[in-house]
Design an enzyme around this catalytic site. Structure first.
Site, PDB file in Angstrom:
ATOM      1  N   THR A 177       4.955  -6.472   4.642  1.00 12.94           N
ATOM      2  CA  THR A 177       4.089  -6.367   5.822  1.00 12.94           C
ATOM      3  C   THR A 177       4.906  -6.118   7.091  1.00 12.94           C
ATOM      4  OG1 THR A 177       2.475  -7.808   4.817  1.00 12.94           O
ATOM      5  CG2 THR A 177       2.555  -7.845   7.208  1.00 12.94           C
ATOM      6  N   ARG A 205      -9.189  -8.040  -2.696  1.00 11.07           N
ATOM      7  CA  ARG A 205      -8.289  -9.116  -2.259  1.00 11.07           C
ATOM      8  C   ARG A 205      -7.836  -8.908  -0.801  1.00 11.07           C
ATOM      9  NH1 ARG A 205      -2.833  -9.592  -0.104  1.00 11.07           N
ATOM     10  NH2 ARG A 205      -2.172 -11.696  -0.574  1.00 11.07           N
ATOM     11  N   VAL A 206      -7.921  -9.941  -0.022  1.00 10.38           N
ATOM     12  CA  VAL A 206      -7.452  -9.885   1.360  1.00 10.38           C
ATOM     13  C   VAL A 206      -6.420 -10.982   1.564  1.00 10.38           C
ATOM     14  CG1 VAL A 206      -8.123 -10.058   3.782  1.00 10.38           C
ATOM     15  CG2 VAL A 206      -9.690  -9.008   2.150  1.00 10.38           C
ATOM     16  N   GLY A 207      -5.321 -10.643   2.202  1.00 14.83           N
ATOM     17  CA  GLY A 207      -4.262 -11.631   2.448  1.00 14.83           C
ATOM     18  C   GLY A 207      -4.386 -12.273   3.820  1.00 14.83           C
ATOM     19  N   ASP A 208      -3.304 -12.862   4.261  1.00 22.94           N
ATOM     20  CA  ASP A 208      -3.301 -13.589   5.537  1.00 22.94           C
ATOM     21  C   ASP A 208      -3.190 -12.670   6.750  1.00 22.94           C
ATOM     22  OD1 ASP A 208      -0.670 -12.994   4.506  1.00 22.94           O
ATOM     23  OD2 ASP A 208       0.128 -14.076   6.240  1.00 22.94           O
ATOM     24  N   THR A 228       4.747 -12.970   7.515  1.00 27.05           N
ATOM     25  CA  THR A 228       4.888 -12.182   6.300  1.00 27.05           C
ATOM     26  C   THR A 228       5.232 -13.128   5.160  1.00 27.05           C
ATOM     27  OG1 THR A 228       6.251 -10.574   5.116  1.00 27.05           O
ATOM     28  CG2 THR A 228       7.271 -11.645   7.006  1.00 27.05           C
ATOM     29  N   GLY A 231       0.568 -14.367   0.925  1.00 22.19           N
ATOM     30  CA  GLY A 231      -0.629 -14.501   1.743  1.00 22.19           C
ATOM     31  C   GLY A 231      -1.548 -15.666   1.394  1.00 22.19           C
TER      32      GLY A 231
HETATM   33  N1  ASP Z   1       1.306 -11.488   3.669  1.00 24.80           N
HETATM   34  C1  ASP Z   1       0.979 -10.236   3.059  1.00 24.80           C
HETATM   35  C2  ASP Z   1      -0.203 -10.391   2.145  1.00 24.80           C
HETATM   36  O1  ASP Z   1      -0.304 -11.396   1.460  1.00 24.80           O
HETATM   37  C3  ASP Z   1       2.092  -9.679   2.257  1.00 24.80           C
HETATM   38  C4  ASP Z   1       3.355  -9.470   2.981  1.00 24.80           C
HETATM   39  O2  ASP Z   1       3.722 -10.226   3.897  1.00 24.80           O
HETATM   40  O3  ASP Z   1       4.064  -8.509   2.608  1.00 24.80           O
HETATM   41  O4  ASP Z   1      -1.014  -9.486   2.064  1.00 24.80           O
END
Ligand code: ASP
Length: 310
Positions: A177, A205-208, A228, A231
């Site tokens: 990210t 799917r959705v991350g943080d 990053t 997530g």
């Molecule tokens: N935090 C991001 C996610 O879970 C991944 C990342 O930091 O590369 O979507």
């Protein structure tokens, strides 16, 4: 006018493992980080806002194929690219976020449009795409996102139930990210984060990253944060807001608050990754608990750093 202004950026806590990093690749990563950093810094130097600076830097990172955001986004289980992004400013606590969008060249700019041109904070999927078109966001063909390495990463796990964070090598979780935080000459701070998520992800799917308070947060009372990492853990740890709370409720300085969250709290629940943060005095901290984190920072005091490993 406040004197000190500063900016920090990251390209993910999922660096290539040290053994796989060639000097050629290292130069390419550092060059991309430097150019994103300098473009954002130039905005601040000219008296521009922290929001403009973080959007500018994140756009440069999104346009690079090296990072898992925008052009470099990973493949989903269906062979598409689904991106998430968020932006927030610390003066009025205005925020905008988008999720599950495809074909948008600069998701961070769409998040900014949500913040400034809609009555809402978070738009997702088809609706977000409709909003993007109404606001004349640049839409690109799927080929724009094609990259040999990303395609191979997807082919390796395609058809299986596993999903992987960017750069994953065997079981090592790696993250790519991108994000930026900035403090401008007027003493306002802002944060922006953008991601392609995880290779082979499915079910929407959705991350943080697009979640305000989890992967991205800004408040002039405390700090601006972009995260990053894994997530799912960062969502449950409400990481970005937790750093802000430790500053607000305990009166801790930014470095102590960020370190407590990354080196203790998130580890305790099994998460790994890192964050970048800035306060209204322009102090920057960039802790991570992984082998490395693509990162860079620059302050008006003349301090500049571009690093990958510890
Ligand atoms: N935090 C991001 C996610 O879970 C991944 C990342 O930091 O590369 O979507």
């Amino acid at each position: 006018m406040q004197n000190k202004f500063s900016i920090a950026i990251h390209g993910g806590a999922g660096t290539l493992l040290k053994g796989q990093m060639t000097s050629e690749k290292e130069t390419a990563y550092k060059h991309a980080l430097d150019s994103a950093l300098e473009k954002g810094y130039a905005v601040l130097e000219a008296g521009g806002s922290a929001v403009d600076a973080v959007e500018t830097s994140v756009k440069v990172l999104e346009d690079s194929p090296l990072f898992n955001a925008g052009k470099g986004s990973v493949f989903t289980a269906e062979g598409t690219h689904e991106m998430d992004a968020a932006i927030m400013e610390g003066k009025g606590l205005q925020a905008g976020a988008v999720s599950l969008i495809t074909g948008i060249q600069n998701p961070v700019s769409l998040a900014r449009d949500v913040m400034e041109k809609s009555e809402h904070v978070f738009l997702a999927g088809d609706g977000a795409m409709k909003f993007a078109k109404e606001n004349n966001q640049t839409v690109v063909n799927p080929e724009y996102f094609y990259d040999d390495l990303r395609f191979k990463q997807w082919q390796d796990i395609k058809g299986s139930d596993s999903f992987q964070l960017d750069h994953s090598v065997k079981k090592d979780s790696k993250f790519g990210t991108v994000g930026a935080v900035a403090c401008d000459q007027h003493g306002n701070i802002a944060a922006a984060t953008s991601t392609g998520g995880m290779t082979n992800k499915k079910w929407g799917r959705v991350g943080d990253s697009p979640m305000i308070g989890a992967g991205n947060y800004a408040n002039n009372k405390t700090c601006a944060v972009s995260c990053t990492g894994s997530g799912e853990f960062f969502i449950r740890g409400v990481v970005a807001y937790d750093v802000s709370c430790l500053m607000e409720y305990k009166g801790w300085p930014i470095e102590k608050a960020a370190s407590e969250v990354i080196n203790k709290r998130i580890l305790e629940i099994g998460g790994d990754g890192g964050l970048i943060a800035v306060d209204v005095q322009g102090n920057i901290t960039m802790p991570f608990n992984t082998e490395g984190m693509y990162r860079a920072s620059k302050t008006s005091d003349g301090d500049k750093e571009i690093s990958i490993y510890k």
